[in-house]
Design a protein around this motif. Sequence first.
Motif, PDB file in Angstrom:
ATOM      1  N   GLN A   1       0.834  -1.201   0.000  1.00 56.34           N
ATOM      2  CA  GLN A   1       0.000   0.000   0.000  1.00 56.34           C
ATOM      3  C   GLN A   1       0.875   1.259   0.000  1.00 56.34           C
ATOM      4  O   GLN A   1       0.561   2.253  -0.656  1.00 56.34           O
ATOM      5  N   GLY A   2       1.985   1.202   0.760  1.00 53.93           N
ATOM      6  CA  GLY A   2       2.903   2.335   0.818  1.00 53.93           C
ATOM      7  C   GLY A   2       3.565   2.603  -0.514  1.00 53.93           C
ATOM      8  O   GLY A   2       3.666   3.750  -0.963  1.00 53.93           O
ATOM      9  N   ALA A   3       4.023   1.532  -1.166  1.00 57.98           N
ATOM     10  CA  ALA A   3       4.653   1.689  -2.476  1.00 57.98           C
ATOM     11  C   ALA A   3       3.664   2.250  -3.488  1.00 57.98           C
ATOM     12  O   ALA A   3       4.006   3.131  -4.288  1.00 57.98           O
ATOM     13  N   ALA A   4       2.433   1.763  -3.441  1.00 51.65           N
ATOM     14  CA  ALA A   4       1.413   2.252  -4.373  1.00 51.65           C
ATOM     15  C   ALA A   4       1.108   3.721  -4.131  1.00 51.65           C
ATOM     16  O   ALA A   4       0.966   4.505  -5.082  1.00 51.65           O
ATOM     17  N   GLY A   5       0.993   4.116  -2.857  1.00 54.31           N
ATOM     18  CA  GLY A   5       0.732   5.518  -2.544  1.00 54.31           C
ATOM     19  C   GLY A   5       1.862   6.426  -2.998  1.00 54.31           C
ATOM     20  O   GLY A   5       1.628   7.532  -3.506  1.00 54.31           O
ATOM     21  N   MET A   6       3.099   5.957  -2.835  1.00 51.34           N
ATOM     22  CA  MET A   6       4.253   6.724  -3.306  1.00 51.34           C
ATOM     23  C   MET A   6       4.229   6.829  -4.825  1.00 51.34           C
ATOM     24  O   MET A   6       4.439   7.906  -5.395  1.00 51.34           O
ATOM     25  N   MET A   7       3.944   5.722  -5.506  1.00 50.81           N
ATOM     26  CA  MET A   7       3.954   5.727  -6.971  1.00 50.81           C
ATOM     27  C   MET A   7       2.846   6.595  -7.552  1.00 50.81           C
ATOM     28  O   MET A   7       3.039   7.235  -8.594  1.00 50.81           O
ATOM     29  N   GLY A   8       1.688   6.617  -6.903  1.00 50.94           N
ATOM     30  CA  GLY A   8       0.610   7.479  -7.380  1.00 50.94           C
ATOM     31  C   GLY A   8       1.026   8.933  -7.394  1.00 50.94           C
ATOM     32  O   GLY A   8       0.697   9.690  -8.322  1.00 50.94           O
ATOM     33  N   ASN A   9       1.776   9.345  -6.376  1.00 50.63           N
ATOM     34  CA  ASN A   9       2.269  10.714  -6.314  1.00 50.63           C
ATOM     35  C   ASN A   9       3.374  10.962  -7.329  1.00 50.63           C
ATOM     36  O   ASN A   9       3.423  12.026  -7.949  1.00 50.63           O
TER      37      ASN A   9
END
Length: 467
Positions: A24-32
């Motif tokens: 979830q953290g990696a996805a949130g970072m990648m979305g940004n």
Amino acid sequence: MALTGANNEQKIWNFLTGHGMSEQGAAGMMGNIYAESGLLPNNLQNTGNTKLKMTDAEYTAAVDSGSYTNFARDGQGYGLCQWTFWSRKAALLEYAKAAGKSVGDLETQLLFLMKELGESFKSVLSVLKSAATVREASDAVLLNFERPANTVESVRVKRAGYGQGYFDKYAKKPATPATGGGTTGGKITTGKQLAQRAEDVARNYKTLYIMGCFGAPMNEANKKRYCNNHTYNKAAARQKMIQAASADTFGFDCVCLIKGLLWGWSGDKSKTYGGAVYQANGVPDIGADTMIARCSGVSTDFSNIEVGEAVWLSGHIGVYIGGGLAVECSPAWENRVQITAVANIGAKAGYNSRRWLKHGKLPYVTYDGTTSGAAPAPSAPSTSTPKQEQVEAAQYFDKAQARAYKVDAKSGLNIRTGAGTEKKSMGVLKNGTTVRCYGYYNKVGKTIWLYVAVNGITGYVCKDWLK
């Protein structure tokens, strides 16, 4: 370690998860990152292309060769994260030179990103490693790492949506238990995670108030079940609402929202209960009044409420999510899972308000002592004439915060030596006093404390009490 993957998004995903971020953290970072640069490490801010009359590749080559020497101070965003502030761009360039790499090299920028997170943004990195939802991680990056001028709700939703796309594409799907239970979407272990999940349901899912329902999707079988499971649902008006619900609508009531989330609800439309498993994770099937009775630290004083605590009144319960807001499922107002203002703390523009009787810590999750950050009404200090004292340094800058404000507190507003009500007051500013912020601020939880100048002195005031 060489990057692995067929393209940038695969390489970035593998790198971030390989460096300890939750999926979830990696996805949130990648979305940004996608919102900032499209995952392109040599991306130059569009205004920079026009102003400097260089393509992304030309700009990168000029910086690498030394023919362009104003990289750090040209004010143009660059790279995966669109580094813009001069000191951060200078550090990126120095890091690339020390590694003997191009300033636009993907792996170099990812390593620099981890260096920044580990040294200057530890709280953000902590969230990225433990995040249970993409929205939690995405908001942490947007609000505390990227910090663009525009962070309104629509921007937060869009960036979290980008991240959710990467999560759906790359996250490993948990196996269905042999017992026939649903996919849980991750066990909730902290109050913060519970608050994040509850807010995610309120903002991102279609829901309907259905008595006795803990997250079931409204397919035909479930409509039949819940039209007949409880006297409340048998009323003609309620049955009409249930029958009209789409198959991607999930049913909850107040306490079943909390139980459903703790039982592992994941929004899976293919599962009978949306992924929740009845009485999973040691959480019993109890009502709202029993649940508050089992809470610790139950209090009627809302000044020190923590994120993730239960808020309660007779027969009804919700979850405090911070900033003076709670998530509740109620037939009132929106007839769904919704975000409302906690009237015990104060009204909030754009939200319906409910006054609760008590709050308490649920026994099924842990709490870290962090309070909501929703500042209580300021009490007047002993003097009304502020006197300058040494103040703490501001940690954040956002030009969108820079403007004149007026104090909006009838009893006056403390100007303090630092962010937080525990910091020393230098005096009180009368209601209507004009203060000037030049964009600098600090944060306590979700609350912003602006660094302001007024009548020849500088200090911190809570933004909640300014207009």
